[in-house]
Design a protein around this motif. Structure first.
Motif, PDB file in Angstrom:
ATOM      1  N   UNK A   1       0.548  -1.162   0.219  1.00  0.00           N
ATOM      2  CA  UNK A   1       0.087  -0.131   0.048  1.00  0.00           C
ATOM      3  C   UNK A   1       0.657   1.440   0.159  1.00  0.00           C
ATOM      4  N   UNK A   2       0.085   2.452  -1.152  1.00  0.00           N
ATOM      5  CA  UNK A   2       0.835   3.522  -0.822  1.00  0.00           C
ATOM      6  C   UNK A   2       0.328   5.317  -0.459  1.00  0.00           C
TER       7      UNK A   2
ATOM      8  N   UNK B   1      12.239   3.365  -3.634  1.00  0.00           N
ATOM      9  CA  UNK B   1      11.349   3.641  -4.262  1.00  0.00           C
ATOM     10  C   UNK B   1      10.782   3.199  -5.744  1.00  0.00           C
ATOM     11  N   UNK B   2      11.647   2.552  -6.037  1.00  0.00           N
ATOM     12  CA  UNK B   2      12.000   1.883  -7.466  1.00  0.00           C
ATOM     13  C   UNK B   2      10.762   0.387  -7.360  1.00  0.00           C
ATOM     14  N   UNK B   3       9.439   0.922  -8.030  1.00  0.00           N
ATOM     15  CA  UNK B   3       8.849  -0.540  -8.328  1.00  0.00           C
ATOM     16  C   UNK B   3       7.616   0.271  -9.232  1.00  0.00           C
TER      17      UNK B   3
ATOM     18  N   UNK C   1      -6.937  10.344 -10.105  1.00  0.00           N
ATOM     19  CA  UNK C   1      -5.897  10.482  -8.983  1.00  0.00           C
ATOM     20  C   UNK C   1      -4.825  10.698  -9.711  1.00  0.00           C
ATOM     21  N   UNK C   2      -4.084  10.791  -9.093  1.00  0.00           N
ATOM     22  CA  UNK C   2      -2.393  11.399  -8.949  1.00  0.00           C
ATOM     23  C   UNK C   2      -2.387  11.409  -7.933  1.00  0.00           C
ATOM     24  N   UNK C   3      -1.001  11.079  -8.295  1.00  0.00           N
ATOM     25  CA  UNK C   3       0.284  11.059  -6.701  1.00  0.00           C
ATOM     26  C   UNK C   3       1.423  11.742  -7.461  1.00  0.00           C
ATOM     27  N   UNK C   4       1.827  12.686  -6.528  1.00  0.00           N
ATOM     28  CA  UNK C   4       2.410  13.668  -6.490  1.00  0.00           C
ATOM     29  C   UNK C   4       3.857  12.775  -5.802  1.00  0.00           C
ATOM     30  N   UNK C   5       5.113  12.586  -5.956  1.00  0.00           N
ATOM     31  CA  UNK C   5       5.766  11.867  -5.421  1.00  0.00           C
ATOM     32  C   UNK C   5       7.520  12.639  -5.592  1.00  0.00           C
ATOM     33  N   UNK C   6       7.877  13.104  -3.976  1.00  0.00           N
ATOM     34  CA  UNK C   6       8.978  14.104  -4.301  1.00  0.00           C
ATOM     35  C   UNK C   6       9.934  13.591  -3.490  1.00  0.00           C
ATOM     36  N   UNK C   7      10.792  13.999  -3.282  1.00  0.00           N
ATOM     37  CA  UNK C   7      12.132  13.735  -2.359  1.00  0.00           C
ATOM     38  C   UNK C   7      11.975  12.220  -2.699  1.00  0.00           C
ATOM     39  N   UNK C   8      12.384  11.412  -3.865  1.00  0.00           N
ATOM     40  CA  UNK C   8      12.022  10.180  -4.546  1.00  0.00           C
ATOM     41  C   UNK C   8      13.544   9.414  -3.628  1.00  0.00           C
ATOM     42  N   UNK C   9      13.597   8.710  -3.262  1.00  0.00           N
ATOM     43  CA  UNK C   9      14.331   7.441  -3.131  1.00  0.00           C
ATOM     44  C   UNK C   9      14.543   6.574  -3.659  1.00  0.00           C
TER      45      UNK C   9
ATOM     46  N   UNK D   1       5.925   4.790   4.849  1.00  0.00           N
ATOM     47  CA  UNK D   1       7.460   4.931   4.288  1.00  0.00           C
ATOM     48  C   UNK D   1       7.242   5.960   3.606  1.00  0.00           C
ATOM     49  N   UNK D   2       6.184   6.598   3.128  1.00  0.00           N
ATOM     50  CA  UNK D   2       6.040   8.054   2.046  1.00  0.00           C
ATOM     51  C   UNK D   2       4.902   8.877   2.411  1.00  0.00           C
TER      52      UNK D   2
END
Length: 124
Positions: free
Chosen positions: A47-48, A91-93, A80-88, A64-65
């Motif tokens: 789950x994210x 987070x690769x998937x 629907x959106x998922x804004x992803x910042x400060x990626x690590x 984790x997010x």
């Protein structure tokens, strides 16, 4: 029947940002609670982020997010959106959006409809 199509994935350096989109079509989108999940190679789907219910009602994030990712929606666009910042790198998937009637859930098994997924790769 609800059809979900994700887009926006790609390759990004650590610390960068991406915005994923999930376009929904078919049955009344507004009656469905939406969520995002991800699956890394060799790992189980996790789950994210999600909405509490079909009308929004707040958001829930995996620890984790939290503080880095934001889920949002544009009901007029059925997206629907998922804004992803400060990626690590962790987070690769492959990221999937999912829909279930009325009430959201942190468990993938509770969702009826899934998109095909979009790959996110974060380089170190």
């Amino acid at each position: 029947q609800v059809q979900l199509v994700e887009s926006g994935g790609g390759l990004v350096q650590a610390g960068g940002s991406l915005r994923l989109s999930c376009a929904a079509s078919g049955r009344t989108f507004s009656n469905y609670a939406m969520g995002w999940f991800r699956q890394a190679p060799g790992k189980e789907r996790e789950f994210v982020a999600r909405f509490v219910n079909w009308s929004g009602g707040g958001t829930v994030y995996a620890d984790s997010v939290k503080g880095r990712f934001t889920i949002s929606r544009d009901s007029a666009k059925n997206t629907v959106y998922l804004q992803m910042n400060s990626l690590k790198p962790e987070d690769t998937a492959v990221y999937y959006c999912a829909a279930r009637p009325l009430i959201g859930s942190n468990y993938g098994r509770d969702y009826n409809y899934w998109g095909q997924g979009t790959q996110v790769t974060v380089s170190s």
